[in-house]
Scaffold this motif. Structure first.
Motif, short mmCIF file in Angstrom:
data_model
loop_
_atom_site.label_atom_id
_atom_site.label_comp_id
_atom_site.label_asym_id
_atom_site.label_seq_id
_atom_site.Cartn_x
_atom_site.Cartn_y
_atom_site.Cartn_z
N THR A 3 -7.78 -27.49 -15.09
CA THR A 3 -6.71 -26.56 -14.69
C THR A 3 -7.29 -25.19 -14.36
OG1 THR A 3 -5.05 -27.70 -16.03
CG2 THR A 3 -4.59 -25.42 -15.43
N LYS A 4 -8.14 -24.67 -15.22
CA LYS A 4 -8.71 -23.34 -14.99
C LYS A 4 -9.65 -23.35 -13.78
CE LYS A 4 -8.20 -21.28 -19.54
NZ LYS A 4 -8.84 -20.49 -20.61
N TYR A 5 -10.35 -24.44 -13.57
CA TYR A 5 -11.25 -24.54 -12.43
C TYR A 5 -10.46 -24.46 -11.12
CZ TYR A 5 -14.34 -26.61 -8.92
OH TYR A 5 -15.07 -26.84 -7.79
N VAL A 6 -9.37 -25.21 -11.06
CA VAL A 6 -8.55 -25.19 -9.84
C VAL A 6 -7.88 -23.84 -9.66
CG1 VAL A 6 -6.63 -26.27 -8.60
CG2 VAL A 6 -8.20 -27.69 -9.95
N ALA A 7 -7.41 -23.25 -10.77
CA ALA A 7 -6.80 -21.92 -10.70
C ALA A 7 -7.81 -20.89 -10.19
CB ALA A 7 -6.25 -21.51 -12.06
N ASP A 8 -9.05 -20.99 -10.67
CA ASP A 8 -10.10 -20.10 -10.18
C ASP A 8 -10.31 -20.26 -8.68
OD1 ASP A 8 -10.53 -19.11 -12.72
OD2 ASP A 8 -12.41 -20.18 -13.06
N MET A 9 -10.30 -21.50 -8.22
CA MET A 9 -10.49 -21.78 -6.81
C MET A 9 -9.40 -21.13 -5.97
SD MET A 9 -10.83 -25.52 -4.99
CE MET A 9 -9.15 -26.00 -5.39
N MET A 10 -8.20 -21.04 -6.53
CA MET A 10 -7.05 -20.50 -5.80
C MET A 10 -6.99 -18.98 -5.81
SD MET A 10 -5.61 -23.14 -4.62
CE MET A 10 -5.14 -24.85 -4.88
N ILE A 11 -7.30 -18.35 -6.94
CA ILE A 11 -7.02 -16.91 -7.03
C ILE A 11 -8.15 -16.06 -7.62
CG2 ILE A 11 -4.52 -17.31 -7.22
CD1 ILE A 11 -4.78 -16.54 -10.22
N ARG A 208 -1.74 -15.33 -15.03
CA ARG A 208 -2.72 -14.35 -14.57
C ARG A 208 -2.08 -13.28 -13.68
NH1 ARG A 208 -8.07 -17.90 -12.78
NH2 ARG A 208 -8.19 -19.24 -14.62
N LEU A 209 -1.24 -13.71 -12.74
CA LEU A 209 -0.70 -12.80 -11.74
C LEU A 209 0.55 -12.06 -12.19
CD1 LEU A 209 -1.07 -15.01 -8.53
CD2 LEU A 209 -2.35 -12.92 -9.03
#
Length: 290
Positions: A3-11, A208-209
């Motif tokens: 989940t965090k890996y994909v979130a990092d990829m996005m934002i 995060r946002l």
């Protein structure tokens, strides 16, 4: 972990170095800084051409900077096989008598880090577009210059949010080219991320946002754009929702042109195209910035 890996990829920013400089292209420039209304310091180049017409270029998000895109450091999966130099179109525009302001969005390139150090897909970066317009319109050399916007992907989103939120004064801009406008949900869908993972990622990005990216769209703001606008979209862009692009174009309540280009099956193909076919840009800007 996924989940965090994909979130990092996005934002998550940080994969966006400034990897070249105008002098490599024979361009006279000065390094400049200016601040957004929330105090974030933005870094850029003011490339000197004529004093009567200025183009402000806003780049795409996460993997880009004012320089463009480099595959260096991008891991196994790369958006494009070689560097995309946004200075290519800058050089052409300068040769046509324009000055060009190229700057890094917050959390990208050499610009400052915002209070929430993430890429917002446009709502926060809208402040940066407004700051760039203010910088040029109050610059002693360009006070009376006509201003055009070259807004690429997140740059187009940020610009549209800026108009929708009243951050840019009506009548201030003479023309805009919007390259491949895109909203977050369409990107997630195009990436083929399973729904159960997408939901978990959404929880993480919202934390995060401070807002839900799935609930954000700049489409309602398009009708606030008051200058002639050309939209450029690669017909073979695997990330694009063509209906959304058509809706964006239809919502423009001004003089407008839609340019569908038949390029390689890659999101980045159009980013490369505007530097290799920059006459497309100057022809449109010339029409409204004489």
């Amino acid at each position: 972990m996924l989940t965090k890996y994909v979130a990092d990829m996005m934002i998550k920013p940080g994969a966006s170095p400034v990897f070249d400089k105008p002098s490599d292209f024979g361009l006279d420039h000065e390094d400049v800084t200016f601040k957004a209304k929330d105090g974030v310091e933005l870094s850029g180049w003011l490339i000197k051409g004529g004093s009567e017409r200025v183009i402000i270029q806003s780049h795409f998000g996460v993997q880009s900077s004012r320089s463009g895109y480099t595959p260096v450091g991008k891991g196994m999966i790369k958006m494009w096989k070689e560097d995309i130099h946004f200075l290519n179109q800058a050089k052409h525009l300068v040769d046509q008598g324009y000055s060009v302001l190229m700057y890094d969005f917050r959390n990208h390139g050499d610009s400052g880090i915002s209070e929430r150090p993430w890429v917002s897909w446009g709502p926060e970066e809208a402040k940066d577009v407004a700051a760039a317009v203010n910088y040029i319109s109050t610059h002693p050399v360009y006070t009376n210059a006509k201003i055009g916007l070259l807004s690429i992907c997140m740059g187009a989103a940020s610009t549209t949010y800026a108009f929708g939120n009243g951050l840019i004064e009506q009548g201030k801009i003479s023309a805009m080219v919007a390259v491949q406008p895109l909203i977050y949900p369409d990107f997630v869908k195009a990436m083929g991320i399973p729904n159960f993972i997408a939901k978990r990622v959404n929880v993480e990005t919202t934390k995060r946002l401070g807002f839900d990216l799935n609930q954000k769209s700049f489409l309602p703001d398009v009708n606030k754009i008051d200058m002639p606008t050309m939209v450029i979209q690669n017909t073979n862009d695997p990330w694009a929702n063509k209906q959304f692009v058509e809706n964006y174009f239809e919502a423009l309540n001004t003089e407008k042109e839609m340019l569908w280009v038949d390029l390689e099956k890659s999101r980045a193909a159009s980013y490369d195209y505007i530097g290799k076919q920059p006459e497309t840009l100057s022809k449109f800007f010339d029409k409204y910035m004489k």
